[in-house]
Motif scaffolding. Structure first.
Motif, short mmCIF file in Angstrom:
data_model
loop_
_atom_site.label_atom_id
_atom_site.label_comp_id
_atom_site.label_asym_id
_atom_site.label_seq_id
_atom_site.Cartn_x
_atom_site.Cartn_y
_atom_site.Cartn_z
N UNK A 281 60.41 -99.99 -27.95
CA UNK A 281 60.90 -101.16 -28.68
C UNK A 281 61.15 -100.78 -30.14
N UNK A 282 62.06 -101.52 -30.75
CA UNK A 282 62.53 -101.22 -32.11
C UNK A 282 63.04 -99.79 -32.19
N UNK A 283 63.61 -99.31 -31.08
CA UNK A 283 64.14 -97.95 -30.98
C UNK A 283 63.07 -96.91 -31.33
N UNK A 284 61.82 -97.21 -30.99
CA UNK A 284 60.73 -96.27 -31.26
C UNK A 284 60.32 -96.19 -32.72
N UNK A 285 60.87 -97.06 -33.54
CA UNK A 285 60.58 -97.02 -34.98
C UNK A 285 59.39 -97.92 -35.29
N UNK A 286 58.25 -97.59 -34.68
CA UNK A 286 57.02 -98.37 -34.82
C UNK A 286 55.88 -97.38 -35.04
N UNK A 287 55.22 -97.46 -36.17
CA UNK A 287 54.21 -96.46 -36.52
C UNK A 287 53.03 -96.48 -35.56
N UNK A 288 52.68 -97.65 -35.01
CA UNK A 288 51.48 -97.74 -34.18
C UNK A 288 51.74 -97.48 -32.69
N UNK A 289 52.96 -97.13 -32.33
CA UNK A 289 53.28 -96.88 -30.93
C UNK A 289 52.55 -95.63 -30.43
N UNK A 290 52.19 -95.66 -29.14
CA UNK A 290 51.64 -94.47 -28.50
C UNK A 290 52.78 -93.57 -28.08
N UNK A 291 52.99 -92.48 -28.79
CA UNK A 291 54.16 -91.62 -28.55
C UNK A 291 53.83 -90.35 -27.79
N UNK A 292 52.53 -90.00 -27.72
CA UNK A 292 52.11 -88.79 -26.98
C UNK A 292 51.40 -89.23 -25.70
N UNK A 293 52.09 -89.16 -24.59
CA UNK A 293 51.49 -89.56 -23.31
C UNK A 293 50.64 -88.41 -22.78
N UNK A 294 49.38 -88.71 -22.55
CA UNK A 294 48.42 -87.76 -22.00
C UNK A 294 47.97 -88.33 -20.66
N UNK A 295 48.38 -87.69 -19.57
CA UNK A 295 48.23 -88.25 -18.23
C UNK A 295 47.41 -87.30 -17.36
#
Length: 489
Positions: A281-295
């Motif tokens: 959302x917001x084209x990923x321009x969100x500082x608090x987004x979880x951007x590193x998926x660890x699965x």
């Protein structure tokens, strides 16, 4: 300058200083990220403007601070109401100016902006005096306003983050100078109109537009400033901290994120995947987004397939359309930055699971992207991209997941999906300012918000905001007559 007409909304391109609009002899061009069309020229803050704004705030401070929280509250409540009266204008303006989804503005941002002002005005009532009783004395702990406050906000959420800082700063009795983001300043200008209509005294709230290198640098270096609150990038924060350090001015710095999104073996994979798609959302321009998926390696394939299904349903397009879920990247320079990260990662051996290129909707749109086959030391794992680009790594046990989660210089937020007790135990070991368990984006104004390591200094929200924006003073009244003595017996 004449008023700008932005899709039928009249907005001033001038500064707002000491209760009136102030033009400039210099200006800069503003473009919409939606379609790159020019929106007009915006007044550039020169030395004369920064000096006038600080002087106006200084002059207004004695009377505003003397009012007390109870007398300031009605004015701030009216400020919140005036934001509400302009709700449609704020929504449409920020969508055109910053590319924020119009639906998100209507249902999330504007209501939150109003709450930011009203909630802190109410909360300030409880912070006037706090007694502490000891055997020797009555201690009266006061939260006294600090003085002139400089607030600098980023382009990804101008209205929300400006009010998030203005609410407690004004409620505490400070006088503020807001420096909007140069790529998206228009809703901050409209915010000045709302403050003026609400009857905030001249000088209490000022808006000086301009670039960080010129306008922002002058504001943060001025010795008359008592507090600096900044949300933005790490490099800019370092410059601000250096300038503030010369005058010993306290700073609150909410900076970048490279937050982990942990999916444990016992996670609800469909729920995690649905939440994972929200990171675009917001084209990923969100500082608090979880951007590193660890699965977890045992569920990686199933999770990836589930998330792919949600991502394929995302609609990329004009943020003013109700159906749009991923809008534009703010600026051509940011598009180049995002694309550069992806290209270098692929050249270094990373695998694209999906996306990876500009979207055919327009020049400032980028495909939702996920990369895997990465090393922890890779640039795209370690550094903030700030676009619709995510990474995926696998782990074999909790210890490895936590080591990966903690293995960057950032520590803003995080997400952890798994059986509740298990996910909570893992979350408690992740070094970050906050982390959501089986959820994302739950916020409360009473709770602390902020990061550790390169993600920032200090906390915002609740009492923590007032701890920063106030000078804490202890008035000590002895319970018995005090007799001065040099005796050491």
């Amino acid at each position: 300058m004449t008023m700008l007409d932005i899709d039928g909304i009249a907005v001033s391109p001038d500064h707002y200083i000491d209760g009136r609009r102030v033009p400039s002899t210099e200006s800069f061009e503003l473009f919409s990220p939606i379609d790159q069309r020019p929106l007009g020229r915006i007044a550039e803050g020169l030395a004369v403007h920064t000096d006038a704004a600080i002087a106006a705030a200084e002059q207004a401070f004695p009377a505003w601070s003397a009012l007390g929280a109870a007398e300031r509250k009605p004015l701030l409540d009216r400020f919140a109401e005036e934001i509400g009266r302009r709700a449609d204008a704020f929504c449409r303006l920020e969508s055109v100016d910053a590319g924020v989804l119009l639906s998100r503005m209507r249902h999330g941002v504007v209501p939150r902006a109003m709450l930011n002002i009203g909630w802190f005005a109410q909360h300030a009532l409880s912070l006037q005096e706090r007694p502490i009783e000891t055997e020797q004395a009555h201690h009266i702990v006061r939260h006294d306003p600090a003085g002139v406050v400089v607030i600098i906000t980023p382009w990804n959420a101008p209205l929300m983050l400006s009010t998030w800082k203005l609410g407690p700063a004004l409620a505490a009795g400070n006088c503020c100078i807001l420096k909007p983001p140069e790529w998206a300043p228009l809703t901050c200008s409209l915010l000045a109109d709302a403050a003026h209509a609400a009857g905030l005294p001249p000088g209490v709230f000022n808006v000086v537009q301009g670039t960080g290198a010129r306008t922002g640098a002058r504001l943060v270096a001025d010795p008359r400033v008592a507090r600096i609150s900044f949300t933005g990038s790490v490099p800019t924060a370092k410059l601000i901290a250096q300038a503030a350090g010369a005058n010993l001015v306290p700073c609150s710095l909410e900076l970048g994120g490279k937050s982990p999104f942990i999916v444990l073996e016992d996670a609800d994979l469909d729920g995690a995947a649905a939440t994972g798609a929200l990171m675009y959302r917001n084209a990923g321009q969100v500082c608090l987004a979880g951007t590193r998926f660890l699965v977890h390696e045992k569920v990686a394939d199933a999770f990836t397939a589930a998330m792919r299904g949600y991502v394929e349903k995302l609609t990329v397009g004009d943020p003013r359309e109700e159906s749009t879920e991923v809008g534009p990247i703010i600026h051509p320079r940011q598009v180049e930055r995002v694309q550069g990260f992806v290209q270098r990662a692929v050249a270094g051996g990373a695998q694209l699971l999906w996306g990876g290129a500009p979207h055919d909707f327009g020049a400032q749109y980028f495909q939702p992207t996920m990369l895997t086959r990465l090393q922890q030391t890779d640039e795209i794992v370690q550094n903030e991209v700030f676009g619709p680009v995510l990474t995926l790594q696998t782990f074999s046990d909790d210890d490895e997941a936590i080591a990966l989660a903690n293995g960057t210089d950032y520590g803003l937020g995080g997400v952890c999906y798994g059986a509740t007790a298990h996910a909570t135990a893992v979350a408690e070991r992740v070094r970050t300012g906050f982390i959501w368990v089986n959820s994302f984006g739950i916020r409360d104004l009473a709770a602390p918000f902020g990061g550790i390591k390169r993600s920032g200094i200090g906390r915002e929200g609740g009492d923590w905001s007032f701890e920063f924006f106030c000078d804490i003073k202890d008035v000590v009244v002895p319970k018995k007559p005090f007799k001065a003595s040099f005796s050491h017996r």
